[in-house]
Design a protein around this motif. Structure first.
Motif, PDB file in Angstrom:
ATOM      1  N   THR A   1       0.797   8.070  -3.800  1.00 30.95           N
ATOM      2  CA  THR A   1       0.706   7.119  -4.589  1.00 30.95           C
ATOM      3  C   THR A   1       0.974   5.166  -3.799  1.00 30.95           C
ATOM      4  O   THR A   1       1.674   5.669  -2.663  1.00 30.95           O
ATOM      5  CB  THR A   1       1.535   6.611  -5.822  1.00 30.95           C
ATOM      6  N   PHE A   2       0.054   4.479  -4.675  1.00 34.11           N
ATOM      7  CA  PHE A   2       1.092   3.399  -2.927  1.00 34.11           C
ATOM      8  C   PHE A   2       3.109   3.237  -3.683  1.00 34.11           C
ATOM      9  O   PHE A   2       3.335   2.326  -2.425  1.00 34.11           O
ATOM     10  CB  PHE A   2       0.559   2.182  -4.116  1.00 34.11           C
ATOM     11  N   LEU A   3       3.632   3.447  -4.318  1.00 32.41           N
ATOM     12  CA  LEU A   3       4.392   3.886  -4.424  1.00 32.41           C
ATOM     13  C   LEU A   3       5.252   4.212  -3.480  1.00 32.41           C
ATOM     14  O   LEU A   3       6.546   4.291  -3.144  1.00 32.41           O
ATOM     15  CB  LEU A   3       5.189   4.080  -5.995  1.00 32.41           C
ATOM     16  N   ASP A   4       4.494   5.815  -3.214  1.00 30.18           N
ATOM     17  CA  ASP A   4       5.208   6.260  -2.262  1.00 30.18           C
ATOM     18  C   ASP A   4       5.290   5.602  -1.145  1.00 30.18           C
ATOM     19  O   ASP A   4       6.485   6.164  -0.449  1.00 30.18           O
ATOM     20  CB  ASP A   4       4.366   7.755  -1.892  1.00 30.18           C
ATOM     21  N   ILE A   5       4.116   5.036  -0.573  1.00 30.59           N
ATOM     22  CA  ILE A   5       4.208   4.279   0.281  1.00 30.59           C
ATOM     23  C   ILE A   5       5.282   2.889   0.247  1.00 30.59           C
ATOM     24  O   ILE A   5       5.470   3.451   1.741  1.00 30.59           O
ATOM     25  CB  ILE A   5       2.722   3.961   0.934  1.00 30.59           C
ATOM     26  N   TYR A   6       4.618   2.385  -0.575  1.00 31.86           N
ATOM     27  CA  TYR A   6       5.929   1.350  -0.543  1.00 31.86           C
ATOM     28  C   TYR A   6       7.413   1.632  -0.482  1.00 31.86           C
ATOM     29  O   TYR A   6       7.880   1.332   0.617  1.00 31.86           O
ATOM     30  CB  TYR A   6       5.735   0.528  -1.742  1.00 31.86           C
ATOM     31  N   GLU A   7       8.122   2.808  -0.597  1.00 25.82           N
ATOM     32  CA  GLU A   7       9.070   3.357  -0.962  1.00 25.82           C
ATOM     33  C   GLU A   7       9.721   3.888   0.530  1.00 25.82           C
ATOM     34  O   GLU A   7      10.934   3.240   0.922  1.00 25.82           O
ATOM     35  CB  GLU A   7       9.268   4.522  -1.600  1.00 25.82           C
ATOM     36  N   ILE A   8       8.489   4.512   1.172  1.00 25.85           N
ATOM     37  CA  ILE A   8       9.108   5.072   3.187  1.00 25.85           C
ATOM     38  C   ILE A   8       9.075   3.735   3.416  1.00 25.85           C
ATOM     39  O   ILE A   8      10.001   3.360   4.440  1.00 25.85           O
ATOM     40  CB  ILE A   8       7.774   5.244   2.996  1.00 25.85           C
ATOM     41  N   MET A   9       8.144   2.323   3.319  1.00 30.06           N
ATOM     42  CA  MET A   9       9.040   0.747   4.171  1.00 30.06           C
ATOM     43  C   MET A   9       9.646   0.672   3.906  1.00 30.06           C
ATOM     44  O   MET A   9       9.745  -0.219   4.151  1.00 30.06           O
ATOM     45  CB  MET A   9       6.943   0.326   4.060  1.00 30.06           C
ATOM     46  N   GLU A  10       9.874  -0.026   2.596  1.00 27.32           N
ATOM     47  CA  GLU A  10      11.041  -1.134   1.761  1.00 27.32           C
ATOM     48  C   GLU A  10      12.082   0.072   0.945  1.00 27.32           C
ATOM     49  O   GLU A  10      13.574  -1.260   0.812  1.00 27.32           O
ATOM     50  CB  GLU A  10      10.315  -1.765   0.663  1.00 27.32           C
TER      51      GLU A  10
ATOM     52  N   ALA B   1       8.252  -4.270 -14.520  1.00 32.20           N
ATOM     53  CA  ALA B   1       8.413  -2.097 -15.147  1.00 32.20           C
ATOM     54  C   ALA B   1       6.572  -2.024 -14.566  1.00 32.20           C
ATOM     55  O   ALA B   1       6.608  -1.047 -14.097  1.00 32.20           O
ATOM     56  CB  ALA B   1       8.715  -1.980 -16.048  1.00 32.20           C
ATOM     57  N   ASP B   2       5.979  -3.146 -15.032  1.00 33.80           N
ATOM     58  CA  ASP B   2       4.435  -2.763 -15.266  1.00 33.80           C
ATOM     59  C   ASP B   2       3.761  -3.088 -13.666  1.00 33.80           C
ATOM     60  O   ASP B   2       3.206  -2.256 -13.335  1.00 33.80           O
ATOM     61  CB  ASP B   2       3.649  -3.879 -15.327  1.00 33.80           C
ATOM     62  N   ILE B   3       4.924  -3.912 -13.205  1.00 34.94           N
ATOM     63  CA  ILE B   3       4.243  -3.715 -11.298  1.00 34.94           C
ATOM     64  C   ILE B   3       4.455  -1.944 -10.846  1.00 34.94           C
ATOM     65  O   ILE B   3       3.835  -1.353 -10.086  1.00 34.94           O
ATOM     66  CB  ILE B   3       4.721  -4.585 -10.481  1.00 34.94           C
ATOM     67  N   TYR B   4       6.391  -1.847 -11.381  1.00 33.51           N
ATOM     68  CA  TYR B   4       6.064  -0.158 -10.659  1.00 33.51           C
ATOM     69  C   TYR B   4       4.556   0.735 -11.526  1.00 33.51           C
ATOM     70  O   TYR B   4       5.319   1.391 -10.316  1.00 33.51           O
ATOM     71  CB  TYR B   4       7.667  -0.216 -11.126  1.00 33.51           C
ATOM     72  N   ASP B   5       5.581   0.576 -12.587  1.00 32.55           N
ATOM     73  CA  ASP B   5       4.195   1.981 -12.858  1.00 32.55           C
ATOM     74  C   ASP B   5       2.420   1.413 -12.416  1.00 32.55           C
ATOM     75  O   ASP B   5       2.051   2.370 -12.470  1.00 32.55           O
ATOM     76  CB  ASP B   5       3.811   1.271 -14.348  1.00 32.55           C
ATOM     77  N   THR B   6       2.416   0.235 -11.611  1.00 27.64           N
ATOM     78  CA  THR B   6       1.007   0.311 -10.973  1.00 27.64           C
ATOM     79  C   THR B   6       0.592   0.988 -10.180  1.00 27.64           C
ATOM     80  O   THR B   6       0.381   1.584  -9.588  1.00 27.64           O
ATOM     81  CB  THR B   6       0.407  -1.156 -11.682  1.00 27.64           C
ATOM     82  N   TYR B   7       1.915   0.523  -9.331  1.00 28.27           N
ATOM     83  CA  TYR B   7       2.343   1.220  -8.026  1.00 28.27           C
ATOM     84  C   TYR B   7       1.998   2.269  -7.958  1.00 28.27           C
ATOM     85  O   TYR B   7       2.176   3.302  -7.119  1.00 28.27           O
ATOM     86  CB  TYR B   7       3.369   0.755  -7.416  1.00 28.27           C
ATOM     87  N   LYS B   8       2.726   3.281  -9.652  1.00 30.78           N
ATOM     88  CA  LYS B   8       2.860   4.879  -9.444  1.00 30.78           C
ATOM     89  C   LYS B   8       1.398   5.146  -9.821  1.00 30.78           C
ATOM     90  O   LYS B   8       1.130   6.057  -9.343  1.00 30.78           O
ATOM     91  CB  LYS B   8       4.161   4.814 -10.184  1.00 30.78           C
ATOM     92  N   ARG B   9       0.577   4.223 -10.626  1.00 31.73           N
ATOM     93  CA  ARG B   9      -0.136   5.355 -10.929  1.00 31.73           C
ATOM     94  C   ARG B   9      -1.787   4.746  -9.686  1.00 31.73           C
ATOM     95  O   ARG B   9      -2.554   5.507 -10.001  1.00 31.73           O
ATOM     96  CB  ARG B   9      -0.831   4.136 -11.902  1.00 31.73           C
ATOM     97  N   ILE B  10      -1.729   3.663  -9.340  1.00 31.29           N
ATOM     98  CA  ILE B  10      -2.983   3.964  -7.574  1.00 31.29           C
ATOM     99  C   ILE B  10      -2.414   4.944  -6.583  1.00 31.29           C
ATOM    100  O   ILE B  10      -1.280   5.074  -6.264  1.00 31.29           O
ATOM    101  CB  ILE B  10      -2.499   1.748  -7.435  1.00 31.29           C
ATOM    102  N   LYS B  11      -4.165   5.680  -6.294  1.00 33.20           N
ATOM    103  CA  LYS B  11      -3.543   6.905  -5.841  1.00 33.20           C
ATOM    104  C   LYS B  11      -4.542   5.984  -4.450  1.00 33.20           C
ATOM    105  O   LYS B  11      -5.580   5.168  -4.517  1.00 33.20           O
ATOM    106  CB  LYS B  11      -4.049   7.849  -6.197  1.00 33.20           C
TER     107      LYS B  11
END
Length: 132
Positions: free
Chosen positions: A78-87, A118-128
């Motif tokens: 997910t985008f969240l996976d990548i974002y958290e690795i970087m940030e 919360a919407d941004i967080y959920d969107t980052y988690k949903r986009i693969k």
């Protein structure tokens, strides 16, 4: 100009690079190729891929047919996976700015801003990566 939705250059490069790699699998892409595609510094991109590699998201293959390949399926990243690795780890809190203490009795950013956060967080988690 300033954007309301801000992301570091490293996170931007990581997300876009991995989307390019996902779209060309099983072909491997080099940092040189990705830097050219994204109009980015090879040195900066190399640092980005050190983090992604250390986190186990990509593997590098040496040699003439070398380059980077995903370590997981694109629909598992997910985008969240990548974002958290970087940030770093993203934590949800009552404050959209992540502050622990507030000078006001009630948040001046109101519930709407908390919902947007919360919407941004959920969107980052949903986009693969497979979405691209």
């Amino acid at each position: 100009t300033m954007n309301l939705l801000n992301m570091s250059e490293g996170a931007y490069l990581a997300i876009h690079s991995l989307a390019l790699i996902a779209g060309t699998q099983p072909k491997r892409l080099t940092v040189k190729h990705l830097a050219r595609e994204l109009d980015a510094s090879q040195a900066h991109l190399a640092k980005v891929f050190q983090k992604l590699s250390k986190a186990g998201l990509v593997d590098s293959v040496r040699g003439p047919a070398g380059g980077f390949v995903l370590n997981r399926e694109p629909d598992e990243i997910t985008f969240l996976d990548i974002y958290e690795i970087m940030e770093g780890q993203v934590t949800k809190s009552d404050c959209p700015l992540g502050k622990g203490r507030c000078a006001f009795d009630s948040c001046i950013f109101t519930k709407e801003f908390n919902k947007i956060s919360a919407d941004i967080y959920d969107t980052y988690k949903r986009i693969k990566l497979s979405d691209f």
